[in-house]
Write a protein that holds these residues in place. Structure first.
Motif, PDB file in Angstrom:
ATOM      1  N   GLY A 275       0.796  -1.225   0.000  1.00 20.01           N
ATOM      2  CA  GLY A 275       0.000   0.000   0.000  1.00 20.01           C
ATOM      3  C   GLY A 275       0.826   1.270   0.000  1.00 20.01           C
ATOM      4  N   LEU A 276       0.118   2.383   0.074  1.00 17.33           N
ATOM      5  CA  LEU A 276       0.723   3.708  -0.053  1.00 17.33           C
ATOM      6  C   LEU A 276       1.653   4.034   1.112  1.00 17.33           C
ATOM      7  CD1 LEU A 276       0.965   6.464  -1.414  1.00 17.33           C
ATOM      8  CD2 LEU A 276      -1.177   7.141  -0.326  1.00 17.33           C
TER       9      LEU A 276
ATOM     10  N   GLY B 131      -0.246   8.503  -6.333  1.00 19.38           N
ATOM     11  CA  GLY B 131      -1.569   7.919  -6.552  1.00 19.38           C
ATOM     12  C   GLY B 131      -1.566   6.446  -6.178  1.00 19.38           C
ATOM     13  N   TRP B 132      -2.711   5.937  -5.722  1.00 16.17           N
ATOM     14  CA  TRP B 132      -2.801   4.519  -5.390  1.00 16.17           C
ATOM     15  C   TRP B 132      -4.208   4.042  -5.668  1.00 16.17           C
ATOM     16  CZ3 TRP B 132       1.616   2.046  -3.720  1.00 16.17           C
ATOM     17  CH2 TRP B 132       1.492   0.668  -3.521  1.00 16.17           C
TER      18      TRP B 132
ATOM     19  N   PHE C  77       3.332  12.729  -8.631  1.00 17.95           N
ATOM     20  CA  PHE C  77       4.332  12.878  -7.572  1.00 17.95           C
ATOM     21  C   PHE C  77       5.704  13.197  -8.164  1.00 17.95           C
ATOM     22  CE2 PHE C  77       7.754  10.627  -5.291  1.00 17.95           C
ATOM     23  CZ  PHE C  77       7.715  11.259  -4.055  1.00 17.95           C
ATOM     24  N   ASN C  78       6.148  12.404  -9.162  1.00 21.17           N
ATOM     25  CA  ASN C  78       7.480  12.623  -9.739  1.00 21.17           C
ATOM     26  C   ASN C  78       7.601  14.004 -10.361  1.00 21.17           C
ATOM     27  OD1 ASN C  78       8.283  10.080  -8.966  1.00 21.17           O
ATOM     28  ND2 ASN C  78       8.207   9.166 -11.000  1.00 21.17           N
ATOM     29  N   THR C  79       6.521  14.455 -10.994  1.00 25.84           N
ATOM     30  CA  THR C  79       6.558  15.790 -11.613  1.00 25.84           C
ATOM     31  C   THR C  79       6.664  16.881 -10.554  1.00 25.84           C
ATOM     32  OG1 THR C  79       5.217  14.966 -13.449  1.00 25.84           O
ATOM     33  CG2 THR C  79       5.347  17.362 -13.170  1.00 25.84           C
TER      34      THR C  79
END
Length: 418
Positions: free
Chosen positions: A115-116, A143-144, A153-155
């Protein structure tokens, strides 16, 4: 891929980079993510850098660990060379960058299927100390749904690092187009939507360069790492090895012991022999491979020895050789269920599109660059992903001690001293 370029040119931010120089790029074998992303930062094929698949071979393990750990790379990376030269480096979501000793700001690609919360924890553990505040600040943007989604997230992390730190070298991995193809096919509405998302993220990164005041002095590259092939069937080769007595199961159906194991690597499989297997077992296994190739019911087109793969593709690893599937055959590590799942079967619930095929087959990857050191409007014929690393090293004034690639000089404004 190279067939996507006409569409990508219609998107505002892809078009900004594709307006510089671009051409097709041949992947290294196997045409999967982790070996090729490692080639893009080392200039080496798998025989040189040691990352022979996405996942580590793990007979009997249902969810093998991926090659998360930078310490598994067996040659210098661009990050190592940059650090030696006093350049600041960063990576966001780039494969095989966990626990790196040389990346100043490393936010590695790593996840925990639980999970996250567990994923953020393991990402923090594998990250460099300077990267941890960025992970904490943006963790809510991972996101999950059924699995991890790192694009947003990476951006956000990349833009933050650019604005705060202006690193000399930065590699970021945006995987949405690949994910959409796996799930829905090569050319679908979902793939189009993924392109639009990634174009927006590229736009945010280019805007961050502007805000940081370094856009005019920054060379930007867009790379991809493989094409895609439509999947026709999924093949569980280890079920056949169980039938031959080469894999033994316990009463719960888990792997108890093994002599041979096929490690799925997308559209090819690696044949592993137990280190303590006898000569008789080895001969049995090799005879079986010949039988599989000859059997029209088994979707294996050919078996190539490790020696052949090293000679022809610069490929090496802890295995006897590779099994090349018949067109569109996806190898799975699992050892239960049926041997074959065909696309027309009612219970087919696997990938629609896949890669791992031989590099020269099917559509190719793309290498595009724009910036102060890059000629505008140049289309070159062909390069390899190892050539990309050589080009990046050249632009940074770094010297790869050994390289299977050469700099793509036709895209450079100044080509001296390559």
């Amino acid at each position: 891929s190279d067939v996507d370029v006409p569409f990508a040119r219609t998107l505002p931010n892809f078009a900004r980079i594709l307006g510089g120089a671009w051409g097709s790029a041949e992947a290294i074998y196997p045409t999967v993510t982790y070996p090729n992303h490692t080639a893009q930062i080392t200039g080496r094929t798998a025989a040189g850098h040691g990352i022979y698949a996405n996942e580590k071979v793990s007979p009997g393990v249902r969810r093998p660990d991926w090659f998360w750990d930078a310490r598994d790379i067996t040659c210098p990376t661009i990050f190592d060379l940059a650090t030696e030269k006093g350049l600041t480096s960063a990576s966001v979501g780039w494969p095989v960058t966990g626990w790196s000793s040389s990346i100043d700001i490393a936010v590695p690609e790593i996840w925990n299927p639980e999970g996250l919360e567990q994923t953020v924890a393991v990402m923090r553990d594998a990250a460099s100390e300077r990267a941890q505040p960025y992970i904490d600040r943006h963790a809510s943007e991972v996101g999950w749904d059924a699995k991890h989604r790192f694009g947003r997230f990476n951006t956000a992390v990349t833009c933050d690092i650019i604005r705060q730190e202006q690193p000399d070298v930065l590699f970021v991995h945006l995987v949405d187009v690949d994910s959409a193809r796996h799930a829905t096919g090569r050319f679908t509405d979902e793939v189009r939507e993924a392109f639009l998302r990634v174009d927006g993220w590229i736009g945010e990164i280019l805007a961050a360069l502007e805000e940081a005041g370094i856009a005019e002095t920054t060379n930007v590259a867009i790379v991809s790492d493989h094409g895609h092939v439509e999947v026709g069937r999924c093949f569980r080769a280890n079920n056949l090895l169980i039938e031959e007595g080469l894999i033994r199961l316990d009463e719960k159906g888990e792997v108890n012991s093994w002599d041979a194991w096929v490690h799925g690597c997308g559209l090819t499989g690696q044949l592993h022999l137990h280190p303590e297997a006898s000569d008789e077992v080895r001969a049995h296994v090799l005879e079986l491979m010949d039988a599989w190739v000859a059997d029209p019911e088994v979707p294996v087109a050919c078996f190539r020895t490790l020696e052949e793969m090293r000679e022809d593709y610069g490929y090496s690893g802890p295995f006897l050789g590779i099994l090349e599937g018949t067109s569109g055959t996806n190898f799975q590590d699992l050892w239960d269920g049926r041997v074959l799942y065909n696309r027309f079967d009612e219970d087919y619930a696997f990938l629609i599109s896949q890669h791992g095929h031989l590099p020269e087959q099917d559509i190719q990857a793309v290498f595009a660059m724009a910036g102060p050191d890059i000629e505008e409007g140049v289309k070159f014929d062909h390069c390899t992903v190892t050539d990309e690393a050589a080009t990046f090293a050249h632009l940074l004034g770094l010297q790869l001690p050994e390289s299977d690639g050469v700099a793509v000089t036709e895209i450079l404004r100044v080509t001296a001293e390559v």
